[in-house]
Design a protein around this motif. Structure first.
Motif, PDB file in Angstrom:
ATOM      1  N   UNK A  69      -2.850   1.188  10.895  1.00  0.00           N
ATOM      2  CA  UNK A  69      -2.320  -0.170  10.856  1.00  0.00           C
ATOM      3  C   UNK A  69      -2.833  -0.922   9.635  1.00  0.00           C
ATOM      4  N   UNK A  70      -4.121  -0.808   9.359  1.00  0.00           N
ATOM      5  CA  UNK A  70      -4.686  -1.489   8.186  1.00  0.00           C
ATOM      6  C   UNK A  70      -4.065  -0.953   6.905  1.00  0.00           C
ATOM      7  N   UNK A  71      -3.930   0.354   6.790  1.00  0.00           N
ATOM      8  CA  UNK A  71      -3.326   0.948   5.592  1.00  0.00           C
ATOM      9  C   UNK A  71      -1.874   0.505   5.452  1.00  0.00           C
ATOM     10  N   UNK A  72      -1.141   0.469   6.561  1.00  0.00           N
ATOM     11  CA  UNK A  72       0.259   0.045   6.521  1.00  0.00           C
ATOM     12  C   UNK A  72       0.388  -1.413   6.095  1.00  0.00           C
ATOM     13  N   UNK A  73      -0.467  -2.280   6.629  1.00  0.00           N
ATOM     14  CA  UNK A  73      -0.408  -3.697   6.250  1.00  0.00           C
ATOM     15  C   UNK A  73      -0.723  -3.860   4.768  1.00  0.00           C
ATOM     16  N   UNK A  74      -1.731  -3.168   4.274  1.00  0.00           N
ATOM     17  CA  UNK A  74      -2.047  -3.253   2.843  1.00  0.00           C
ATOM     18  C   UNK A  74      -0.899  -2.725   1.983  1.00  0.00           C
ATOM     19  N   UNK A  75      -0.275  -1.651   2.422  1.00  0.00           N
ATOM     20  CA  UNK A  75       0.840  -1.077   1.670  1.00  0.00           C
ATOM     21  C   UNK A  75       2.019  -2.046   1.633  1.00  0.00           C
ATOM     22  N   UNK A  76       2.283  -2.701   2.761  1.00  0.00           N
ATOM     23  CA  UNK A  76       3.390  -3.652   2.829  1.00  0.00           C
ATOM     24  C   UNK A  76       3.114  -4.859   1.938  1.00  0.00           C
ATOM     25  N   UNK A  77       1.897  -5.358   1.945  1.00  0.00           N
ATOM     26  CA  UNK A  77       1.554  -6.542   1.160  1.00  0.00           C
ATOM     27  C   UNK A  77       1.694  -6.261  -0.335  1.00  0.00           C
ATOM     28  N   UNK A  78       1.302  -5.083  -0.773  1.00  0.00           N
ATOM     29  CA  UNK A  78       1.344  -4.773  -2.205  1.00  0.00           C
ATOM     30  C   UNK A  78       2.711  -4.272  -2.677  1.00  0.00           C
ATOM     31  N   UNK A  79       3.671  -4.096  -1.793  1.00  0.00           N
ATOM     32  CA  UNK A  79       4.995  -3.625  -2.180  1.00  0.00           C
ATOM     33  C   UNK A  79       6.049  -4.597  -1.642  1.00  0.00           C
ATOM     34  N   UNK A  80       6.198  -5.738  -2.297  1.00  0.00           N
ATOM     35  CA  UNK A  80       7.105  -6.778  -1.829  1.00  0.00           C
ATOM     36  C   UNK A  80       8.447  -6.817  -2.546  1.00  0.00           C
ATOM     37  N   UNK A  81       8.730  -5.903  -3.441  1.00  0.00           N
ATOM     38  CA  UNK A  81       9.980  -5.964  -4.204  1.00  0.00           C
ATOM     39  C   UNK A  81      11.186  -5.557  -3.349  1.00  0.00           C
ATOM     40  N   UNK A  82      12.376  -5.909  -3.824  1.00  0.00           N
ATOM     41  CA  UNK A  82      13.621  -5.565  -3.134  1.00  0.00           C
ATOM     42  C   UNK A  82      14.042  -4.148  -3.549  1.00  0.00           C
ATOM     43  N   UNK A  83      14.505  -3.373  -2.584  1.00  0.00           N
ATOM     44  CA  UNK A  83      14.926  -1.996  -2.838  1.00  0.00           C
ATOM     45  C   UNK A  83      16.293  -1.751  -2.225  1.00  0.00           C
TER      46      UNK A  83
END
Length: 125
Positions: A69-83
């Motif tokens: 969960x912590x890794x996923x939250x950090x990954x989501x926060x640092x990857x905010x661009x539109x795809x």
């Protein structure tokens, strides 16, 4: 002025911490006092419960879930661009955060369904 201890040699203890409060027989064991009730032996302490494999497995699963969960939250926060997300029949543009949350939810659903299937298989046996 006081004199040396006048107890008989047979009752004398070699223990330097013995203050002479109890009487002893010639074998060195304490005598029971008729005025005092005999002390019952203390009840044995209840056996400590051992950790079962299930408890250890649950703890390990909880730690792993917290880590993911912590890794996923950090990954989501640092990857905010539109795809651009390619679905079977169409293409959709969405923030990467939404794609990651949907992917995590689908992964969790698959793990939950696999757990249900495993429990059902164990019950049949």
């Amino acid at each position: 002025m006081t004199g040396p201890d006048q107890r008989p040699a047979a009752g004398r203890s070699d223990d330097p911490y013995d203050v002479g409060l109890g009487q002893q027989n010639s074998a060195g064991t304490p005598l029971s006092d008729p005025a005092q009730p005999a002390a019952a032996e203390p009840a044995p302490a209840p056996a400590k419960e051992k950790h079962t494999g299930r408890a250890i497995g649950r703890t390990l699963a909880l730690v792993l879930l917290l880590f993911v969960t912590v890794v996923l939250v950090l990954f989501v926060v640092f990857n905010g661009q539109t795809v651009q997300i390619s679905l079977v029949f169409t293409d959709v543009q969405a923030p990467l955060v939404v794609a990651l949350v949907i992917a995590a939810a689908l992964g969790g659903l698959l793990v939950w369904l696999a757990g249900i299937a495993t429990r059902a298989r164990r019950r049949r046996r």
